[in-house]
Design an enzyme around this catalytic site. Structure first.
Site, mmCIF file in Angstrom:
data_model
loop_
_atom_site.group_PDB
_atom_site.id
_atom_site.type_symbol
_atom_site.label_atom_id
_atom_site.label_comp_id
_atom_site.label_asym_id
_atom_site.label_seq_id
_atom_site.Cartn_x
_atom_site.Cartn_y
_atom_site.Cartn_z
ATOM 1 N N TYR A 294 -26.182 18.601 -54.588
ATOM 2 C CA TYR A 294 -26.229 18.689 -53.124
ATOM 3 C C TYR A 294 -26.409 17.300 -52.503
ATOM 4 C CZ TYR A 294 -28.190 20.191 -48.575
ATOM 5 O OH TYR A 294 -28.449 20.375 -47.240
ATOM 6 N N LYS B 41 -23.857 15.289 -50.037
ATOM 7 C CA LYS B 41 -24.264 14.918 -48.688
ATOM 8 C C LYS B 41 -24.156 13.411 -48.461
ATOM 9 C CE LYS B 41 -25.154 18.963 -46.963
ATOM 10 N NZ LYS B 41 -24.167 19.526 -46.004
#
Length: 304
Positions: A164, A168
């Site tokens: 993640y 990002k």
């Protein structure tokens, strides 16, 4: 109904729930015609259904707005292209895209599998690229448009979400690249790092000192989609909104530099780097230590 986005056509991914839904509803309430995209999956990316996107369209129409649903998977080039095609076929133009779609598959880095890495990066990072790619071609011809990616404070790093965090961080670089490459065509690109109560934030193993609601984030996004933002020259930026807090992140830059006559050797670096070039302290390391200490004491750690 307001008119902050009157006459504009906006596409929002991950718009079936949480922040994406709030953005779609807010954009429609401010006069935009909205393409509501959601693959309809659970938090981990499984069990897709088209019903969630259609449900938000019904909400918008019931409130007097205009919207159309697209349930395609944004992690595919065809999915990103279809969202743009539906905007053009339904409304004749596309003024803004907002890429909120995302999933989570948590695991410590040393245990993370390919099946846990690939879908997360595909949904967040590639899913932003597929829509940016298709939309930017249209906006370049229009000589106007706005691209908005969704990042996270976790782009600084994460203990158990390396997939993640990597995605990002990649979104921030993609947004900055879009801002640089599309500026001469009148297209802006920005990123939002929200802190809000959603399905994804519900599992955060700490107390968040600053957190808001999806509607707080939607207000910022509506502004970034508007002509007011374009007139202010806002592009290539990363903003956090957490309830009452609105913040801008620093642009990356060198802190200190040194030069060696004749080049560097490992020995010279060992002598010079620690005391002269030095390091840039990593705040997250201190937070991790605090969280581990709180967990050992049986408390839920607090994240400032």
């Amino acid at each position: 109904m307001g008119n902050f986005l009157a006459g504009k056509v906006v596409a929002v991914t991950g718009a079936g729930r949480g922040i994406g839904r709030a953005v779609a509803l807010a954009a429609a309430a401010e006069g935009a015609r909205v393409v509501v995209n959601d693959y309809g999956v659970s938090v981990d990316g499984t069990s897709p259904t088209s019903e969630v996107a259609e449900g938000v369209v019904k909400e918008i129409v019931a409130a007097g707005g205009e919207a159309v649903a697209v349930a395609d998977d944004v992690s595919t080039m065809a999915g990103g292209r279809r969202i743009v095609d539906v905007a053009l076929s339904s409304y004749g133009r596309l003024d803004g895209v907002v890429c909120v779609a995302g999933i989570l598959r948590e695991r410590m880095l040393f245990n993370m599998t390919e099946e846990e890495w690939d879908p997360v990066v595909a949904t967040h990072l590639k899913g932003t690229f597929t829509l940016f790619r298709a939309a930017s071609a249209v906006m370049r011809k229009q000589r106007a448009g706005t691209l908005i990616g969704f990042t996270s404070g976790n782009h600084q790093g994460s203990v158990s979400q390396a997939n993640y965090s990597a995605a990002k961080g990649g979104i921030i670089s993609l947004v900055r690249s879009a801002a640089l490459g599309l500026h001469k065509y009148g297209v802006t690109a920005n990123a939002v790092a929200p802190v809000a109560r959603t399905r994804m934030s519900a599992g955060v193993p700490m107390e968040l000192a600053e957190i808001g609601e999806p509607e707080d984030v939607a207000a910022l996004v509506v502004y970034l989609l508007s002509d007011r933002s374009r007139e202010a020259g806002i592009t290539g930026q990363v903003y956090t909104v957490a309830g009452a807090k609105l913040a801008v992140w620093a642009q990356p830059r060198e802190l200190r530099a040194a030069y060696a006559v004749g080049g560097w050797t490992p020995e010279a670096i060992a002598e010079f780097l620690p005391g002269s070039v030095g390091t840039d302290p990593m705040p997250m390391l201190a937070r991790v230590a605090e969280m581990e200490e709180a967990a050992r004491g049986g408390d839920r750690p607090n994240a400032q």
